[in-house]
Design a protein around this motif. Structure first.
Motif, PDB file in Angstrom:
ATOM      1  N   ILE A 135      23.281  13.695 106.881  1.00 54.82           N
ATOM      2  CA  ILE A 135      24.661  13.800 106.398  1.00 54.82           C
ATOM      3  C   ILE A 135      24.673  14.153 104.918  1.00 54.82           C
ATOM      4  N   LEU A 136      23.741  13.574 104.161  1.00 59.42           N
ATOM      5  CA  LEU A 136      23.656  13.890 102.744  1.00 59.42           C
ATOM      6  C   LEU A 136      23.329  15.357 102.524  1.00 59.42           C
ATOM      7  N   LEU A 137      22.386  15.894 103.323  1.00 58.21           N
ATOM      8  CA  LEU A 137      22.050  17.309 103.221  1.00 58.21           C
ATOM      9  C   LEU A 137      23.262  18.175 103.522  1.00 58.21           C
ATOM     10  N   ALA A 138      24.014  17.808 104.554  1.00 58.20           N
ATOM     11  CA  ALA A 138      25.219  18.562 104.892  1.00 58.20           C
ATOM     12  C   ALA A 138      26.263  18.456 103.786  1.00 58.20           C
ATOM     13  N   THR A 139      26.382  17.284 103.155  1.00 57.89           N
ATOM     14  CA  THR A 139      27.341  17.102 102.067  1.00 57.89           C
ATOM     15  C   THR A 139      26.984  17.973 100.874  1.00 57.89           C
ATOM     16  N   SER A 140      25.708  17.975 100.504  1.00 57.27           N
ATOM     17  CA  SER A 140      25.280  18.809  99.392  1.00 57.27           C
ATOM     18  C   SER A 140      25.506  20.285  99.691  1.00 57.27           C
ATOM     19  N   ARG A 141      25.273  20.665 100.928  1.00 56.84           N
ATOM     20  CA  ARG A 141      25.512  22.070 101.325  1.00 56.84           C
ATOM     21  C   ARG A 141      26.989  22.411 101.252  1.00 56.84           C
ATOM     22  N   ALA A 142      27.839  21.465 101.631  1.00 55.58           N
ATOM     23  CA  ALA A 142      29.285  21.718 101.585  1.00 55.58           C
ATOM     24  C   ALA A 142      29.775  21.822 100.146  1.00 55.58           C
ATOM     25  N   ILE A 143      29.294  20.947  99.278  1.00 52.34           N
ATOM     26  CA  ILE A 143      29.727  20.973  97.887  1.00 52.34           C
ATOM     27  C   ILE A 143      29.304  22.268  97.199  1.00 52.34           C
ATOM     28  N   GLY A 144      28.148  22.789  97.565  1.00 50.10           N
ATOM     29  CA  GLY A 144      27.641  23.986  96.909  1.00 50.10           C
ATOM     30  C   GLY A 144      28.039  25.296  97.543  1.00 50.10           C
ATOM     31  N   GLU A 145      28.825  25.279  98.592  1.00 47.61           N
ATOM     32  CA  GLU A 145      29.207  26.521  99.274  1.00 47.61           C
ATOM     33  C   GLU A 145      30.209  27.316  98.437  1.00 47.61           C
ATOM     34  N   THR A 146      30.062  28.647  98.464  1.00 48.58           N
ATOM     35  CA  THR A 146      30.922  29.511  97.654  1.00 48.58           C
ATOM     36  C   THR A 146      31.641  30.570  98.477  1.00 48.58           C
ATOM     37  N   MET A 147      30.906  31.345  99.266  1.00 46.97           N
ATOM     38  CA  MET A 147      31.497  32.520  99.924  1.00 46.97           C
ATOM     39  C   MET A 147      32.584  32.127 100.913  1.00 46.97           C
TER      40      MET A 147
END
Length: 489
Positions: free
Chosen positions: A402-414
């Motif tokens: 879940i933490l990995l998914a959260t970090s991925r969500a926070i850093g998403e741009t496109m």
């Protein structure tokens, strides 16, 4: 490219050194392997390592320090007339580098001979045009001091590359000679090789730490420069984001709260989609699905992780956004825009499903079967075993997923750019357009704004804020993992 040739030569000579060391050891033993302290291959590895490792270390240090030396040397030679009131020495050096790189590209592509690149002068009014023809765009015509500095830059770089090649190869030859001379049947080659490999592993393990330290310090310095020009209280607690790119730096407003709100809002919706679906999919695949179904379902779900984010963004822009607008937002009077928080959150949640499901599935499968058997032996049903035994035992790994998914969500741009728009505002309506911190980092670093202006430096303050957020998530996850892991160790 001299670096490619140097690496190729180091590889070739290392292979040669391997066979020379091996042959030397066998010769000293008279062909009897039993009299050798180590296997013959260790003597070969010893020679190869003593050639390659010092050469690569010197090459890496040289590549780091050479640009610093060249820029400081050329910068000191720049006349004061080349620096106007509207520019800084760093900006002038940036132009020098671009012109020097343009001349190198022109020579490599045959648009200009090496003599022309060395002797070209400002009376050639087509310098900018000729460099533009090879894909090097310059903002203005090249002045005489810039052109002369660029030529000196190229000449010094060429000289330094030659010196680098000679020193790296000479050091490699010295290392090979040293290892070859001391190789005999009593030499403890295995111990030396294992010690060198251990040192390389330790060095490799510190790369992540050193990279993190470098990232933090690079952002800290620029963030400090930003806060010398803008009040930190207004940045962290401001509710208006209105940067000015027209030179009115004093009128810009950099309130973080709208960007932070958009980031957390979109991430919350994305995780609300990804975590339940991904976790339930992982439970089904690991506990209920047959091996045949699992072997089919898991790769299909993981395909979602391989789709480029720009494709997800187009899907949000063309399909999901209009669907939500036409069938939900407009009929309910919640908005008329296809770009919204809900659009970006739903599509991002779909993208994050494999991050949760795949890792959670692996963690749940790693729970010992003895724990399940013990639960069944006490009379628990399958669902009770999953809920009260398997999930608590796998919770640390699930939290990590879940933490990995959260970090991925926070850093998403496109996905945010195409699905949620670029409006920085505070609103509870999920069908309104908003934006995130990462989108504004890109927008602030795009354009011709002076790098030392607050409109550009604010990107580093935003980046440092994101870093602190993700660091806090990691600390929280580590606390949860340690707390629950103690019950099963």
């Amino acid at each position: 490219m001299p670096v490619i040739w140097i690496l190729t030569l180091i590889l070739v000579f290392s292979i040669i050194g391997f066979f020379l060391g091996r042959t030397r050891a066998m010769t000293s033993a008279g062909g009897d392997m039993r009299s050798l302290h180590s296997l013959p291959s260790y003597y070969g590895y010893n020679s190869a390592l003593f050639l390659a490792v010092p050469s690569l270390i010197l090459l890496g240090l040289w590549l780091i320090l050479q640009p610093i030396y060249i820029e400081s040397r050329i910068s000191s030679l720049l006349p004061e007339t080349a620096i106007s009131e509207d520019t800084t020495r760093s900006l002038v050096m940036s132009d020098v580098r671009r012109v020097a790189e343009g001349l190198d590209v022109a020579v490599d592509q045959g648009a200009m001979t090496a003599d022309e690149a060395r002797n070209i002068r400002t009376e050639f009014v087509d310098v900018r045009e000729r460099l533009g023809s090879v894909g090097v765009a310059l903002g203005s015509e090249v002045d005489a001091p810039i052109l002369n500095a660029a030529q000196q830059y190229r000449e010094l770089s060429s000289t330094m590359n030659i010196v680098m090649t000679v020193l790296v190869l000479a050091l490699g030859a010295a290392g090979l000679t040293f290892s070859y001379v001391r190789t005999d049947k009593d030499f403890r080659a295995r111990n030396v090789v294992e010690s060198v490999i251990k040192g390389l592993l330790i060095l490799a393990s510190t790369v992540a730490i050193l990279t993190t330290v470098g990232i933090v310090f690079s952002m800290l310095f620029e963030t400090r420069n930003f806060f010398t020009q803008y009040n930190w209280v207004e940045f962290f607690f401001g509710t208006v984001w209105d940067p000015s790119f027209s030179g009115r730096g004093g009128l810009s407003e950099f309130g973080l709260i709208p960007l932070l709100w958009g980031t957390l809002y979109i991430s919350f919706i994305a995780l609300s989609v990804a975590v339940p679906i991904g976790l339930f999919a992982a439970i089904y695949m690991s506990e209920y699905a047959s091996p045949r179904m699992r072997s089919f379902a898991k790769p299909v779900i993981e395909v979602l992780a391989g789709i480029p984010t720009i494709v997800y963004g187009l899907f949000a822009l063309i399909t999901v956004g209009p669907f939500l607008r036409d069938f939900i937002a407009e009929p309910m009077g919640l908005g008329s825009s296809s770009s919204s928080v809900m659009t970006a959150g739903l599509v991002m949640g779909i993208m994050l499903i494999p991050f949760v499901s795949s890792l959670s599935d692996d963690i749940i499968n790693a729970v010992p079967q003895a724990m399940r058997d013990g639960s069944f032996g006490l009379g628990a049903t399958h669902s009770e075993t999953i809920r009260q035994v398997v999930i608590p035992a796998a919770l640390p790994g699930i939290v990590g997923a879940i933490l990995l998914a959260t970090s991925r969500a926070i850093g998403e741009t496109m996905i945010v750019v195409l699905g949620a728009g670029a409006a920085a505002k505070l609103d509870l309506n999920p069908f309104e357009a908003m934006t995130t911190v990462t989108v504004k980092i890109v927008s602030q670093l795009t354009g011709d704004t002076d790098f030392s202006s607050p409109e550009t430096l604010v990107a580093f303050a935003l980046g440092l804020t994101l870093f602190v957020m993700t660091l806090g998530l990691n600390v929280l996850a580590l606390y949860i993992v340690r707390k629950y892991r103690e019950q099963y160790e």
